[in-house]
Scaffold this active site. Structure first.
Site, PDB file in Angstrom:
ATOM      1  CG  ASP A   1      -1.810   1.182   1.332  1.00 18.67           C
ATOM      2  OD1 ASP A   1      -2.439   1.533   0.308  1.00 18.67           O
ATOM      3  OD2 ASP A   1      -1.897   1.778   2.416  1.00 18.67           O
TER       4      ASP A   1
ATOM      5  CG  ASP B   1      -1.269   7.675   0.680  1.00 19.04           C
ATOM      6  OD1 ASP B   1      -0.181   8.002   0.173  1.00 19.04           O
ATOM      7  OD2 ASP B   1      -2.364   7.985   0.173  1.00 19.04           O
TER       8      ASP B   1
ATOM      9  CB  THR C   1      -2.273   3.242  -3.647  1.00 19.85           C
ATOM     10  OG1 THR C   1      -2.724   4.337  -2.870  1.00 19.85           O
ATOM     11  CG2 THR C   1      -1.961   3.706  -5.049  1.00 19.85           C
ATOM     12  CG  ASN C   2      -8.367   1.866  -2.037  1.00 25.87           C
ATOM     13  OD1 ASN C   2      -8.274   1.098  -2.982  1.00 25.87           O
ATOM     14  ND2 ASN C   2      -8.982   1.536  -0.916  1.00 25.87           N
ATOM     15  CD  GLN C   3      -3.848   7.659  -4.218  1.00 30.53           C
ATOM     16  OE1 GLN C   3      -3.995   8.874  -4.138  1.00 30.53           O
ATOM     17  NE2 GLN C   3      -3.187   6.958  -3.308  1.00 30.53           N
TER      18      GLN C   3
ATOM     19  CG  HIS D   1     -13.596   3.743  -9.056  1.00 26.91           C
ATOM     20  ND1 HIS D   1     -12.847   2.631  -9.378  1.00 26.91           N
ATOM     21  CD2 HIS D   1     -14.029   4.264 -10.227  1.00 26.91           C
ATOM     22  CE1 HIS D   1     -12.839   2.472 -10.692  1.00 26.91           C
ATOM     23  NE2 HIS D   1     -13.551   3.451 -11.235  1.00 26.91           N
TER      24      HIS D   1
END
Length: 178
Positions: free
Chosen positions: A7, A9, A50-52, A91
């Site tokens: 991941d 962050d 990574t989720n952004q 998303h």
């Protein structure tokens, strides 16, 4: 192939509740760049997942995300490491996509691209959703106490078999002993 999914962050760089919206806001966690360098030199392939959701929220666009990632690539390279690929979900939490962790879509994409059996997929995260995503495909979850990690650990709902380390440097030290 020794593949390690990270991941971003809270694992590689300091996290922020206000999101990382520019290259200047991207600040590495002490020891993380050196850890990636050590793993790279030991033959590990490093990939970021990574989720952004800041993109969906209108806080930054893909061009700015690319600039942030260019800084990360530069800093990792200066430490002798390499991030081979970055997978990201643009998303928001309510979009219902399959790629936003804790859904396993992003990790399934990585698994297909690198042809790695699910049981050999190792992911380091600081949030429960990171651990749930890799556990959902039968991979090995690792929690770091940086970023949201201490809070995640204290909630006590970790997937079975989750290993816990203080930071990415400690993860690297353990993996390099294997």
């Amino acid at each position: 192939m020794k593949l390690l999914v990270l991941d971003r962050d809270g694992v590689i760089n300091e996290d922020s509740p206000a999101y990382i919206k520019s290259p200047e806001e991207w600040q590495p966690i002490p020891g993380s760049l050196e850890a990636i360098g050590q793993l790279t030199r030991a033959g590990w392939t490093i990939v970021v997942a990574t989720n952004q959701s800041g993109i969906a929220r209108g806080l930054y666009d893909v061009a700015m995300l690319n600039q942030i990632h260019a800084r990360m690539h530069r800093k990792v390279g200066q430490a002798g490491g390499e991030i081979e690929a970055i997978f990201f979900c643009p998303h928001g939490p309510d979009h219902g996509c399959s790629c936003r962790k804790p859904n396993p879509g992003m990790l399934e994409d990585i698994q297909r691209r690198y042809n790695v059996p699910a049981g050999q997929m190792v992911m380091v995260g600081d949030s429960l959703r990171d651990l749930q995503a890799v556990a959902a495909i039968g991979g090995r979850p690792i929690l770091v106490r940086t970023g949201n990690g201490r809070k995640t650990e204290s909630q006590g709902r970790l997937p079975e078999g989750t290993l816990v380390f203080d930071d990415l440097a400690a993860v690297a030290a353990a993996l390099l002993l294997d």
